[in-house]
Design an enzyme around this catalytic site. Structure first.
Site, PDB file in Angstrom:
ATOM      1  CB  THR A 197      46.907  42.400  34.222  1.00  0.00           C
ATOM      2  OG1 THR A 197      45.493  42.225  34.396  1.00  0.00           O
ATOM      3  CG2 THR A 197      47.642  42.260  35.540  1.00  0.00           C
TER       4      THR A 197
ATOM      5  CB  THR B 280      48.453  37.768  41.027  1.00  0.00           C
ATOM      6  OG1 THR B 280      49.390  38.374  40.146  1.00  0.00           O
ATOM      7  CG2 THR B 280      47.334  38.741  41.353  1.00  0.00           C
TER       8      THR B 280
ATOM      9  CB  THR C  92      36.081  31.385  42.536  1.00  0.00           C
ATOM     10  OG1 THR C  92      35.445  30.463  41.657  1.00  0.00           O
ATOM     11  CG2 THR C  92      37.419  30.765  42.937  1.00  0.00           C
ATOM     12  CG  ASP C  93      31.438  28.483  41.972  1.00  0.00           C
ATOM     13  OD1 ASP C  93      32.435  28.799  41.286  1.00  0.00           O
ATOM     14  OD2 ASP C  93      30.307  28.298  41.467  1.00  0.00           O
ATOM     15  CD  GLU C  94      36.517  27.923  38.361  1.00  0.00           C
ATOM     16  OE1 GLU C  94      37.599  27.349  38.226  1.00  0.00           O
ATOM     17  OE2 GLU C  94      36.008  28.635  37.491  1.00  0.00           O
TER      18      GLU C  94
ATOM     19  CE1 TYR D 163      40.880  32.260  39.547  1.00  0.00           C
ATOM     20  CE2 TYR D 163      39.282  30.500  39.229  1.00  0.00           C
ATOM     21  CZ  TYR D 163      39.592  31.780  39.657  1.00  0.00           C
ATOM     22  OH  TYR D 163      38.620  32.557  40.211  1.00  0.00           O
ATOM     23  CB  SER D 164      40.115  26.294  41.310  1.00  0.00           C
ATOM     24  OG  SER D 164      40.569  25.131  40.679  1.00  0.00           O
TER      25      SER D 164
ATOM     26  CE  LYS E  83      40.146  33.968  44.180  1.00  0.00           C
ATOM     27  NZ  LYS E  83      40.414  35.417  44.472  1.00  0.00           N
TER      28      LYS E  83
ATOM     29  CG  ASN F 219      30.878  30.505  36.064  1.00  0.00           C
ATOM     30  OD1 ASN F 219      30.989  29.669  36.956  1.00  0.00           O
ATOM     31  ND2 ASN F 219      31.589  30.451  34.950  1.00  0.00           N
TER      32      ASN F 219
ATOM     33  CG  LEU G 226      30.610  30.402  27.703  1.00  0.00           C
ATOM     34  CD1 LEU G 226      31.225  29.477  26.666  1.00  0.00           C
ATOM     35  CD2 LEU G 226      29.626  29.623  28.572  1.00  0.00           C
TER      36      LEU G 226
ATOM     37  NE  ARG H 233      32.041  26.232  34.788  1.00  0.00           N
ATOM     38  CZ  ARG H 233      32.333  24.932  34.741  1.00  0.00           C
ATOM     39  NH1 ARG H 233      31.396  24.041  35.007  1.00  0.00           N
ATOM     40  NH2 ARG H 233      33.549  24.525  34.446  1.00  0.00           N
TER      41      ARG H 233
ATOM     42  CE1 TYR I  86      38.439  28.900  22.553  1.00  0.00           C
ATOM     43  CE2 TYR I  86      39.639  30.973  22.652  1.00  0.00           C
ATOM     44  CZ  TYR I  86      38.690  30.108  23.168  1.00  0.00           C
ATOM     45  OH  TYR I  86      38.010  30.448  24.300  1.00  0.00           O
TER      46      TYR I  86
HETATM   47  O1  TDX Z   1      35.764  29.046  24.569  1.00  0.00           O
HETATM   48  C1  TDX Z   1      35.213  28.535  25.556  1.00  0.00           C
HETATM   49  N1  TDX Z   1      34.394  27.457  25.364  1.00  0.00           N
HETATM   50  C2  TDX Z   1      33.773  26.803  26.383  1.00  0.00           C
HETATM   51  O2  TDX Z   1      33.044  25.832  26.170  1.00  0.00           O
HETATM   52  C3  TDX Z   1      35.406  29.023  26.913  1.00  0.00           C
HETATM   53  C4  TDX Z   1      36.277  30.204  27.177  1.00  0.00           C
HETATM   54  C5  TDX Z   1      34.754  28.356  27.934  1.00  0.00           C
HETATM   55  N2  TDX Z   1      33.988  27.272  27.701  1.00  0.00           N
HETATM   56  C6  TDX Z   1      33.318  26.590  28.841  1.00  0.00           C
HETATM   57  C7  TDX Z   1      34.226  26.197  29.979  1.00  0.00           C
HETATM   58  C8  TDX Z   1      33.323  26.314  31.195  1.00  0.00           C
HETATM   59  O3  TDX Z   1      32.594  25.124  31.389  1.00  0.00           O
HETATM   60  O4  TDX Z   1      32.383  27.516  29.403  1.00  0.00           O
HETATM   61  C9  TDX Z   1      32.342  27.436  30.826  1.00  0.00           C
HETATM   62  C10 TDX Z   1      32.713  28.779  31.413  1.00  0.00           C
HETATM   63  O5  TDX Z   1      34.073  28.990  31.125  1.00  0.00           O
HETATM   64  P1  TDX Z   1      34.858  30.291  31.633  1.00  0.00           P
HETATM   65  O6  TDX Z   1      34.134  31.510  31.156  1.00  0.00           O
HETATM   66  O7  TDX Z   1      36.289  30.130  31.278  1.00  0.00           O
HETATM   67  O8  TDX Z   1      34.604  30.219  33.214  1.00  0.00           O
HETATM   68  P2  TDX Z   1      34.924  29.082  34.297  1.00  0.00           P
HETATM   69  O9  TDX Z   1      36.020  28.206  33.882  1.00  0.00           O
HETATM   70  O10 TDX Z   1      33.616  28.417  34.661  1.00  0.00           O
HETATM   71  O11 TDX Z   1      35.446  29.995  35.498  1.00  0.00           O
HETATM   72  C11 TDX Z   1      34.800  31.235  35.767  1.00  0.00           C
HETATM   73  O12 TDX Z   1      33.957  31.179  36.879  1.00  0.00           O
HETATM   74  C12 TDX Z   1      34.520  31.121  38.155  1.00  0.00           C
HETATM   75  C13 TDX Z   1      35.836  32.328  35.943  1.00  0.00           C
HETATM   76  O13 TDX Z   1      36.723  32.348  34.854  1.00  0.00           O
HETATM   77  C14 TDX Z   1      36.553  32.206  37.228  1.00  0.00           C
HETATM   78  O14 TDX Z   1      37.436  33.277  37.398  1.00  0.00           O
HETATM   79  C15 TDX Z   1      35.557  32.201  38.342  1.00  0.00           C
HETATM   80  O15 TDX Z   1      36.218  32.023  39.527  1.00  0.00           O
END
Ligand code: TDX
Length: 355
Positions: free
Chosen positions: A36, A100, A128-130, A153-154, A157, A182, A193, A217, A344
């Site tokens: 993908t 999936t 995942t912990d989510e 998503y969570s 899972k 994470n 992130l 996180r 965004y």
């Molecule tokens: O642009 C952003 N700004 C922001 O503040 C993005 C993309 C995220 N965030 C925040 C949201 C979350 O609190 O940052 C944190 C981390 O975000 P993500 O990277 O999207 O991760 P999260 O949502 O915590 O989930 C991740 O961890 C558990 C993974 O994407 C999952 O696949 C995993 O299961």
């Protein structure tokens, strides 16, 4: 042993294969991946010509293709990484997550169950912990924490975890399950992130922090996660679940500040210049406040411990992205641009505004 690794061209799967294929020439690793947007065969260039490694392009949501693959390969072990993993995408378009993550896991379990006697010795499900939902200011997720998923998503899972456990209880399938916090490190698709902020800071683009940046996180360097999975595969008990985490809780804003500091150091500019790029944007709906993992079961039973601290792991990660501009340019073309635009451009400024 013949080991089927699903999702082996994704972020965690490719780190797993890069680590273990050279270390274990006695095993044959078959990477089963749909390829993908988030997968990349270039992640695997270091091992692609190894005699104990092969890629099979198969969608795990395709039941017949999965069955045919298992009939042909008759694996002893399945390590199941394949999943749609980005929470924001699951909010915009949940369909692929159901197909999936839920149907795909079901298809794998069914194909595994149909293997002839002597094959199918272990089905290791990576989760995942989510699935546990959100913590308040205190406390940790343990293996006993009740499931309470917040996002499509969570929830998908969580459903896949329930299927894996049900197949153990109902059909006696030899399953193991790990739930991890994470991850970050090389080859992570820059929608998440850390790589998103890192690359935006490098290019002087805005750094979009959701809400107030106070969500927490629990970060784990990807190689530590991969070593933990391999450890559970060998030392963990069948039918059991193990939480994996680095006890490395960070507020999102602190993570972004640390990234700014490291990128500023590499670019030779003042960190304040990059921190000024922070924009507080509209929060994610259903945004979990805090994740934190209690990994003591894994540590006590299997003797695993993480090697990287958040500081050392983040430094390595920044270095890797700086050293691999070709990889970055490739994954940031096409579909990536469309996603960034969609996600965004429509997010208004949050209550915090620009700081
Ligand atoms: O642009 C952003 N700004 C922001 O503040 C993005 C993309 C995220 N965030 C925040 C949201 C979350 O609190 O940052 C944190 C981390 O975000 P993500 O990277 O999207 O991760 P999260 O949502 O915590 O989930 C991740 O961890 C558990 C993974 O994407 C999952 O696949 C995993 O299961």
């Amino acid at each position: 042993m013949d080991i089927v690794v699903t999702g082996g061209a994704g972020f965690i799967g490719s780190n797993f294969l890069n680590l273990l294929v050279p270390r274990h020439p006695e095993h044959r690793f078959i990477n089963v991946d749909k390829l993908t947007y988030a997968a990349n065969v270039r992640n695997l260039s270091a091992i692609e010509n190894r005699p104990n490694y092969r890629l099979e392009r198969v969608d795990i949501a395709d039941r017949d293709a999965v069955r045919a693959l298992f009939e042909r390969e008759k694996p002893q072990i399945v390590v199941h990484f394949a999943a749609e993993s980005h929470v924001d995408r699951s909010i915009v378009a949940p369909d692929a997550f159901i197909e999936t993550n839920i149907a795909g896991t079901f298809n794998l379990l069914e194909a595994f169950r149909a293997l002839p006697k002597g094959y199918g010795q272990l089905f290791h499900h990576v989760s995942t912990d989510e699935v546990y939902g959100s913590l308040g200011a205190t406390g940790l997720f343990t293996e006993q924490t009740a499931y309470d998923p917040s996002s499509p998503y969570s929830a998908s899972k969580a459903a896949s975890d329930h299927l894996v456990r049900a197949y153990h209880r109902t059909y006696g399938l030899p399953t193991k399950l790990t739930n991890c916090s994470n991850n970050y490190g090389p080859y992570q698709f820059p929608e998440k992130l850390i790589p998103l902020m890192l690359l935006n800071a490098l290019e002087g683009k805005p750094l979009p922090v959701y809400g107030q940046g106070t969500n927490v996180r629990d970060w784990l360097y990807v190689d530590d996660h991969c070593e933990a999975i391999w450890t559970v595969m060998h030392k963990g008990r069948v039918g059991e679940t193990y939480n994996i985490g680095g006890r490395s809780e960070q507020k999102n804003l602190d993570v972004v500040h640390a990234i700014c500091d490291l990128v500023a150091e590499a670019k030779g500019v003042p960190s304040g210049e990059l921190r000024a790029l922070i924009r507080y944007v509209q929060d994610r709906p259903g945004h979990d406040l805090r994740y934190a993992i209690d990994a003591s079961k894994l540590m006590n039973e299997c003797g695993w411990a993480p090697r990287e601290s958040f500081e050392s792991g983040l430094r390595k990660t920044v270095r890797w992205y700086l050293d691999n501009p070709g990889w970055v340019a490739e994954v940031r073309s096409g579909e990536y641009r469309e996603w960034i635009e969609r996600n965004y451009a429509t997010r208004g400024e949050g209550p915090g505004g620009k700081r």
